[in-house]
Design an enzyme around this catalytic site. Structure first.
Site, short mmCIF file in Angstrom:
data_model
loop_
_atom_site.label_atom_id
_atom_site.label_comp_id
_atom_site.label_asym_id
_atom_site.label_seq_id
_atom_site.Cartn_x
_atom_site.Cartn_y
_atom_site.Cartn_z
CG ASP A 40 2.64 6.21 2.38
OD1 ASP A 40 1.60 5.58 2.65
OD2 ASP A 40 3.61 6.30 3.14
CE1 TYR A 48 7.68 0.42 -1.10
CE2 TYR A 48 8.02 -1.52 0.27
CZ TYR A 48 7.18 -0.59 -0.31
OH TYR A 48 5.83 -0.69 -0.11
NE ARG A 88 -2.26 -1.76 3.43
CZ ARG A 88 -2.87 -2.00 4.59
NH1 ARG A 88 -4.14 -1.71 4.74
NH2 ARG A 88 -2.20 -2.53 5.60
NE ARG A 93 8.46 9.24 2.39
CZ ARG A 93 7.35 9.93 2.61
NH1 ARG A 93 6.17 9.32 2.69
NH2 ARG A 93 7.41 11.23 2.78
#
Length: 245
Positions: free
Chosen positions: A52, A111, A50, A198
């Site tokens: 952002d 990622y 999911r 992040r």
């Protein structure tokens, strides 16, 4: 009912994220609309990650079920036709077993975070990578990245919006690779906390800037306090690269 697995690429700049929300267009909503136009069926698309608002994907995985039987090529080409001109592409489609679930069966999510480290401002990559103008010490960033690997309490690396019941996660891989002005940070784990990648990236950048020492990472993880970790890197440099099953 036939179940289809999708591999999806998208540029997330103008979306509120993967998940359907009231405040704007989402990737999930766009996919569901395309499926409806193709099949005349209302479906729910389940995604593996999911992402952002502003986050991109090179290999998002999702699944859905319909009552009619379509070929894989018809699903791919038909969805891509109805998705145009949005920056969303169905890269691959396959039929899967009834028990397949894009989110719950994922064993690893990979990622990638892209940084351009140079003095001149960015032009066509402005929404696709994080521009950092101060010269970063990449070797120190590589050293610091090793402290993330393994099972830890990552409470210092989650946002205040995180709803996870536990902050303990296992990071399988964390690397920093540089090629001239480009820096790529890759992180892999079964699952992540909200904004975890992040904040990890922002902390590594603070190490590269000399604001945090590589050896401080162990202490930051142990202290479990968000204000001890680094900044939250902007969303537009982050990509969901691949899902492993």
């Amino acid at each position: 009912m036939p179940k289809y697995k999708l591999i999806i690429e998208y540029e997330g700049t103008n979306y509120v994220g993967w998940q359907i929300q009231d405040n704007g267009n989402s990737v999930q909503q766009s996919l569901e609309k395309a499926i409806y136009k193709l099949t005349n069926e209302q479906v729910t698309v389940f995604g593996a990650g999911r992402t952002d608002s502003g986050v991109h994907a090179k290999g998002q995985v999702a699944h859905f079920e319909i009552s009619k039987d379509f070929t894989k090529d018809n699903i791919r080409d038909g969805m891509n036709q109805y998705l145009r001109p949005q920056p969303i592409a169905i890269l691959n489609v396959e039929k899967v077993e009834d028990d397949f679930h894009a989110r719950f069966l994922a064993k690893q999510r990979i990622y990638q975070y892209l940084i351009i480290n140079r003095r001149p401002p960015l032009t066509f990559q402005r929404q696709l990578t994080w521009a950092i103008y101060k010269k970063l010490d990449v070797e120190k960033m590589k050293e610091a990245a090793t402290f993330f690997k393994g099972k830890h309490d990552f409470n210092a690396f989650r946002s205040i919006d995180c709803q996870s019941s536990t902050s303990i996660k296992t990071v399988d891989h964390c690397s920093v690779v540089n090629n001239q002005e480009s820096i790529t940070i890759q992180v892999a784990a079964k699952s992540f906390l909200h904004s975890q990648v992040r904040i990890m990236v922002g902390t590594l950048v603070n190490v590269g800037e000399g604001k945090i020492q590589p050896s401080d990472l162990k202490k930051i993880i142990e202290m479990k306090e968000r204000d001890k970790a680094g900044v939250t890197a902007p969303a537009h440099g982050l990509y969901l690269k691949k899902i492993i099953y």
